[in-house]
Design a protein around this motif. Structure first.
Motif, PDB file in Angstrom:
ATOM      1  N   GLY A  29       0.807  -1.207   0.000  1.00 13.73           N
ATOM      2  CA  GLY A  29       0.000   0.000   0.000  1.00 13.73           C
ATOM      3  C   GLY A  29       0.845   1.263   0.000  1.00 13.73           C
ATOM      4  N   ILE A  30       0.166   2.392  -0.113  1.00 14.07           N
ATOM      5  CA  ILE A  30       0.843   3.697  -0.217  1.00 14.07           C
ATOM      6  C   ILE A  30       0.227   4.635   0.804  1.00 14.07           C
ATOM      7  N   ASP A  31       1.057   5.359   1.540  1.00 11.95           N
ATOM      8  CA  ASP A  31       0.516   6.285   2.525  1.00 11.95           C
ATOM      9  C   ASP A  31      -0.047   7.531   1.827  1.00 11.95           C
ATOM     10  N   LYS A  32      -0.847   8.285   2.568  1.00  9.91           N
ATOM     11  CA  LYS A  32      -1.579   9.419   1.994  1.00  9.91           C
ATOM     12  C   LYS A  32      -0.648  10.489   1.440  1.00  9.91           C
ATOM     13  N   GLU A  33       0.439  10.773   2.126  1.00 14.76           N
ATOM     14  CA  GLU A  33       1.364  11.813   1.665  1.00 14.76           C
ATOM     15  C   GLU A  33       2.017  11.416   0.340  1.00 14.76           C
TER      16      GLU A  33
END
Length: 574
Positions: A505-509
């Motif tokens: 997954g990928i963080d929001k920033e």
């Protein structure tokens, strides 16, 4: 109905009573009674369905019915025909109950004669006429009240006109209602602007005007030209209605009433009402409909005035804000233009540098690859194979980086062709699976046919989906049970392709920067892949989006237009 000759249905199972009633009716010279007979309720209902009658004389004791049940069923089947109850029972309670259930009268057989029976029939017919007229007037009054409420609630002219047409049609029971506005062109045309009811394309056939010509002497044209109500009592016989007779009769219309819409001393349109009955509009109903038309004209003008006032207020409000807004917008535009210019120059410089560096690196890489191949071939030493494999792997990775750099340095307009998008997806999946060292099968769930064609550049499509799939394989590399799935479905004029993985997954920033050039979280990445993908999809008139949640995975969604439907290949070079 001919008042001098009335059709009577006698529902009676007793031959003696039937003969007596017929004798009473036969003694009358004015009116003359024509009688039909039914001995059972079921026969009566069948006879009423087939014929036309002015009154029903009903015995309450029938072989298939007793009490007031027969009255209720006949009234339900033919509410417009009065029913006079004839019975041998002298029971006032039963008589009042029959009257309450809409009987026209209640007569005891042993107490009637010719005069009493004739008078009862006339009174029942006249009473039913008055009840019907009163019902019409009550509905017209209700329509008048609701049309006034519609004016107060309306937000626009078209909505208001349609609402009033629907109110008149529903409450007054007429077949079709329409509003036409008078045009001030050379033909003096009448333009339909609203309608309700059974129209079936009739208004398109009208070609009606308000000029003093054959097409302008019908009810609507006359009402607009004279400013007075006009009408057609019988469309079958009225010579002035001849131009529209065939189309009107085809739709079951029989009469009409046209009411002028007046304002500021002139007539700007007409409200026209069509009925399936001849001579359908009584004087009292017409008077109420004239009031509705007057209210409609006033309401139309009031709405126009209100909208014009709102428009003027809005213009004044905008004018008060215009100068400051223009200054702010111009400042933002200049700042944005400056930033874009700097960004474009920086990207152009980087692109030029990337092309030079890529070109200079590709030659020594080719030499390294050839040298490793020669060593493997000549040495034939398995102990060296591992090192040579590592050299090949690094050369391949370097070539991929160089390819990204070169592609970025010369992003071109797509060369559109008719391509099978499902075949491209399958090819990209096969290549990605072969290139990956992971044993992660890609599940294909294509909700489109094998030969789904779109207009696209096939090479650029492969570049986009290969890049996304490679990212998916990288994302699941650290997940023991990682999964990758490719879905495709049609959505209107677009094909939606989703590449889903259950990776890290990928963080929001990071997600907010993922399409920026040269942004990467990979140690060996250029940060150009997704930027290039976005540019390609934009050039195809589509869109690419990404959703992700750390620890759960990522979904890339690509929407591509199907393209022109003519199926012709189209190549464009810019």
């Amino acid at each position: 109905m001919d008042d001098n000759c009335l059709n009577i249905l006698i529902v009676e199972d007793n031959p003696g009573d039937l003969r007596l009633v017929r004798e009473f009716l036969g003694e009358s010279s004015a009116p003359v009674f024509k009688t039909a007979h039914a001995g059972r309720l079921c026969e009566a209902l069948e006879t009423l369905a087939k014929g036309s009658f002015d009154v029903v004389l009903l015995d309450l004791d029938l072989p298939d019915s007793s009490g007031l049940g027969a009255l209720e069923k006949i009234s339900a089947a033919k509410a417009e025909i009065p029913v006079i109850v004839l019975t041998g029972q002298s029971d006032e309670t039963l008589g009042f109950e029959a009257l309450r259930k809409s009987a026209g009268d209640y007569l005891v057989k042993g107490q009637i004669n010719t005069h009493l029976l004739t008078r009862s029939i006339r009174y029942a017919i006249e009473r039913r006429k008055k009840e019907k007229e009163l019902g019409v007037l009550n509905r017209a009054l209700k329509a008048h009240s609701d049309s006034s409420q519609a004016m107060l609630r309306a937000t626009g002219e078209a909505e208001y006109l349609e609402k009033v047409c629907r109110i008149i049609m529903e409450y007054c029971g007429h077949s079709m209602v329409w509003v036409g506005f008078a045009e001030n062109d050379k033909n003096k045309a009448i333009r339909p602007v609203a309608q309700a009811g059974f129209e079936d394309g009739y208004l398109k056939t009208l070609n009606v005007t308000w000029a003093d010509t054959g097409l302008g002497r019908g009810p609507t044209g006359t009402a607009i030209r004279t400013g007075k109500p006009g009408g057609c009592r019988n469309m079958l016989t009225d010579p002035a209605f001849a131009p529209w007779r065939a189309e009107a009769l085809k739709r079951g219309y029989a009469s009409s009433l046209a009411l002028p819409l007046k304002a500021d001393g002139g007539t700007f349109g007409a409200l026209t009402i069509y009925s399936r009955k001849t001579d359908a509009f009584s004087e009292r109903e017409t008077a109420l409909l004239v009031e509705i038309a007057d209210d409609l004209a006033f309401g139309t003008m009031a709405i126009r005035l209100r909208l014009e006032r709102e428009k003027v207020d809005e213009i004044l409000r905008r004018d008060n804000e215009t100068f400051e807004k223009q200054v702010r917008e111009r400042s933002r535009e200049l700042l944005y233009a400056q930033q874009e210019l700097e960004k474009a120059k920086r990207l152009s410089d980087i692109g030029t540098l990337a092309a030079i560096v890529a070109h200079e690196l590709r030659n020594p890489l080719a030499a390294i690859s050839m040298a490793a191949s020669n060593i493997r071939r000549k040495a034939g030493n398995p102990l060296l194979d591992r090192n040579l494999d590592n050299i090949d792997k690094k050369v391949t990775e370097s070539n991929r980086i160089i390819s990204n750099l070169l592609f970025y340095s010369r992003i071109r307009m797509p060369q559109f062709d008719t391509v099978d998008i499902s075949a491209i997806l399958e090819e990209c999946v096969d290549v990605a699976e072969s290139a990956s060292s992971l044993k992660v099968p890609v599940r294909m769930d294509l909700g489109i046919s094998k030969n789904t064609l779109i207009k696209a550049d096939p090479l650029q499509m492969k570049e986009v989906f290969s890049n996304i799939l490679n990212n998916a394989f990288d994302a699941v590399s650290s997940r023991p049970r990682g999964k990758i799935q490719v879905r495709a479905a049609e959505n209107g004029g677009f094909i939606n392709i989703r590449v889903e993985d259950t990776g890290v997954g990928i963080d929001k920033e990071t997600l907010g920067k993922i399409f920026e050039p040269f942004f990467t979280t990979k140690a060996k990445g250029t940060g150009l892949g997704l930027y290039v993908c976005q540019q390609i999809i934009n050039l195809h008139g589509g869109a690419i989006t990404v959703e992700s949640e750390p620890g759960k995975g990522t979904v890339f969604s690509v929407n591509l237009p199907r393209g022109p439907e003519n199926g012709e290949k189209k190549n464009t070079d810019h």
